[in-house]
Scaffold this active site. Structure first.
Site, short mmCIF file in Angstrom:
data_model
loop_
_atom_site.label_atom_id
_atom_site.label_comp_id
_atom_site.label_asym_id
_atom_site.label_seq_id
_atom_site.Cartn_x
_atom_site.Cartn_y
_atom_site.Cartn_z
N ASP A 163 0.47 -1.22 0.10
CA ASP A 163 0.11 -0.45 0.01
C ASP A 163 0.88 1.17 -0.43
O ASP A 163 2.19 1.45 0.27
CB ASP A 163 -0.86 -0.56 1.83
CG ASP A 163 -2.52 0.81 0.99
OD1 ASP A 163 -2.46 1.62 -0.06
OD2 ASP A 163 -3.25 0.27 2.02
N ASP A 224 -10.14 2.66 -3.14
CA ASP A 224 -10.55 1.50 -2.16
C ASP A 224 -12.20 1.53 -3.31
O ASP A 224 -12.67 2.24 -3.53
CB ASP A 224 -10.81 1.43 -1.11
CG ASP A 224 -9.57 1.15 -0.67
OD1 ASP A 224 -8.64 1.03 -1.23
OD2 ASP A 224 -8.87 1.51 0.71
#
Lengths: 417, 417
Positions: A163, A224
């Site tokens: 990430d 997301d």
């Protein structure tokens, strides 16, 4: 001499071409990865007293490894069991500076969990973050990249999701490749999933897809996904609107990743579940579930395990599909797949997506030619959500009629004859 | 004399009070009507060759009358079988000027259908439009109101939905009451559902609720519902934002109508289905399904037939509930219901609605007092979606913790002790 040099240079060129077309030179992810990941459904639940079946713990991942096998998902191709954020202690080991899994929630350590997953015939994935901290605030890799890459290898990790929270976006173009190189240097093959372009896009920067293809097996292009049709449609629209610059870069070894499957959770209806599965297959997307596999209803499980739809997603050509047409709020999505005829005509997966909510299924005709399907010998058509269907042969001039449920999908394979 | 006049005047006053509080003086709809209507799911499908099970025809309504009984909906309280738009011939009878049902789709006429429905122990509802035409273009009542009211009575209609397309909105304040008066004059009791305020609201005019209560048994306040969570939430938000001027007017004989239930169709997930059912019960809304009752999944049927939730909707006090609180995207909705204690404390139905889509169920605590529940002896609490639940007794100072699924609901009865 010329001949020898020619072969030599040819070899170098071939290697370069292979590297470009095969993506990251680790030989992995030649088809879009399939598996299960904790984030969308289980987030950062760490209270195992209140939520013993949901907290991010070795039990959660053991349970899901077991369910992947016992419920038939492994047979259908789902392979990676991936721990997302919130698996770490808040501090590295004082002496070694190594990452430490949460001692209460992973009391047996990651090697034991990794063994459990491998013993089920599955593969083990793990989340980290390029920055100083993970998105949930646990330690990131940036100051210990070599050590962490080796630690991942020591834990027998097969898949790394990196990430990009708490990092400078401008560092990512060099930092992500560097961590990938360090992973490769361990000698353990690990699929490398990069979040780098999602952060660039959010900051208004254009990702360098050639670099991504060279250094990552897959990458998150955008935001997301959340548990709602609204979020799903925003992602679908993002990929459609930007397909000219995104679609060409997906392929064997290097995939665009629109994020996890929502199926089996709270937000999608049955028809909406079929829609996500179909469009993910069209997009050659990784099929990473994030749900409680013990709570998935049978009709949703059947969608997740639909062999014909999965075969589209995993088609060996690895060509990502596109949205090609929209009429009366019915979108047409199309992906070239095998078999290819001797004269070079592809077969196609074709999805009709309804953006309507006016109650009744919507009937709409197209000529096969309008869909961009022009094989002179025509196509044999099959409904991918109805294995028994044989809709017959359609020529380029034939009319093809479909009827799509509100916010639903119909999904067909046009096999070139 | 004074005494006699006093009784006489008192009687007049009592009648007026009754008329005001009981709504339209036909003695009907003392609880929110329950039933099934064709529009949301079957729209104006008139091609019976292509869609024999879906077209607006006597078969569709016979089939659903039969299914209401055989599938247990009638036992749960669903009573009215209501034909929406598209049942008419395009022209009135040349000689009599009477309305004529479509001859191909209703070959046996409406009396035969009405008999079929009545023989199942159900009641018969029919759609018309105040204007020159119905919304789908069939003849409206405006020039033949007396004749049409009598025709409805002759067809043994029990429930009239009067839409407002192709009409002057400024005429509605007199025209809708006039048609209601004509319905009453037939001597046949017919529930009268008015679309009048929905058209006024769309035109930016404030409906006259006192007049509505006097002349209609229920009224559509706002836009049609469509088969999506987005549409459902827009309606819920409309009723919440305008509750100060809408909520007080709902009551026995005169109900606000947020439109049909979507359950059993394509757009709502399981959790979203529970959400609509709960909020409709809180709002004392008519429970009018619009779905294919042969295609409703068992778990959705269980929601539609949930006796505890229906009992809230049908509570004899007929007090419409309100949104009372919102915190962390969890809304609290509350409705006063029976039993009422001797000291005058109501029991309450309380719904917690999640507007979140961040994957995991969301845990949130409230004190009972924060919910506005202040009975000194406390409340016995039951989960209305779990008949076996006995959560125990909560005092005003107690903490009540609930955990709500994304875009889902939890729904409790707080019985005053």
């Amino acid at each position: 001499m010329y001949g020898t040099w020619g072969v030599f240079l040819g070899g170098i060129l071939l290697l370069q071409v292979l590297q470009l077309s095969m993506g990251l030179d680790n030989g992995l992810a030649l088809k879009p990865p399939m598996g299960w990941m904790s984030w969308e459904r289980f987030r950062c639940i760490t209270d195992c007293k209140l939520y013993p079946d949901e907290c991010i713990s070795e039990k959660l991942f053991q349970r899901h490894a077991d369910l992947l096998v016992s419920e038939g998902y492994a047979d259908a191709g789902y392979e990676y069991v991936i721990i997302d954020d919130c698996w770490l202690e808040k501090n590295r080991d004082n002496d070694t500076q190594k990452l430490v899994p949460d001692r209460k929630r992973f009391p047996n350590g990651l090697n034991a969990l990794s063994d459990h997953i491998h013993n089920q015939g599955l593969k083990f994935g793990l989340y980290q973050d390029y920055g100083t901290n993970t998105c949930a605030g646990y330690p990131g890799v940036i100051k210990h990249m070599k050590l962490d890459a080796q630690t991942f290898a020591d834990w027998d990790v097969d898949y790394v999701k990196l990430d990009g929270c708490y990092a400078n976006i401008s560092d990512m173009a060099s930092g992500y490749p560097e961590f990938g190189r360090l992973l490769n240097e361990t000698g353990r093959p690990m699929v490398y999933s990069c979040s780098w372009p999602a952060y660039q896009e959010d900051a208004g920067e254009m990702p360098d897809y050639e670099s991504l293809k060279q250094h990552c097996n897959l990458w998150r292009n955008w935001d997301d996904i959340e548990d709602s049709l609204e979020s799903l449609m925003q992602i679908i629209d993002y990929f459609a609107k930007n397909q000219d610059r995104i679609q060409p870069h997906g392929g064997p070894g290097h995939w665009n990743d629109p994020d996890m499957l929502l199926l089996g959770n709270y937000g999608l209806s049955y028809d909406q579940s079929k829609l996500q599965m179909a469009i993910w297959a069209i997009m050659a997307a990784p099929l990473i579930m994030s749900n409680d596999l013990a709570a998935v209803r049978p009709e949703i499980k059947a969608i997740l395990q639909n062999r014909a739809v999965i075969a589209v997603d995993q088609d060996e050509l690895g060509i990502q599909g596109r949205r090609v047409l929209s009429r009366n709020q019915i979108e047409v999505w199309k992906r070239p797949i095998t078999p290819v005829t001797k004269s070079g005509h592809h077969s196609y997966a074709v999805a009709f997506v309804s953006r309507r909510d006016d109650g009744a299924p919507y009937r709409i005709p197209f000529t096969v030619k309008e869909l961009g399907l022009t094989n002179p010998k025509g196509y044999n058509v099959q409904d991918l959500y109805d294995a028994s269907s044989k809709l017959g042969v359609f020529q380029s001039e034939s009319q093809f009629i479909t009827r799509v449920n509100p916010n639903g999908v119909t999904f067909y394979k046009f096999t070139a004859l």
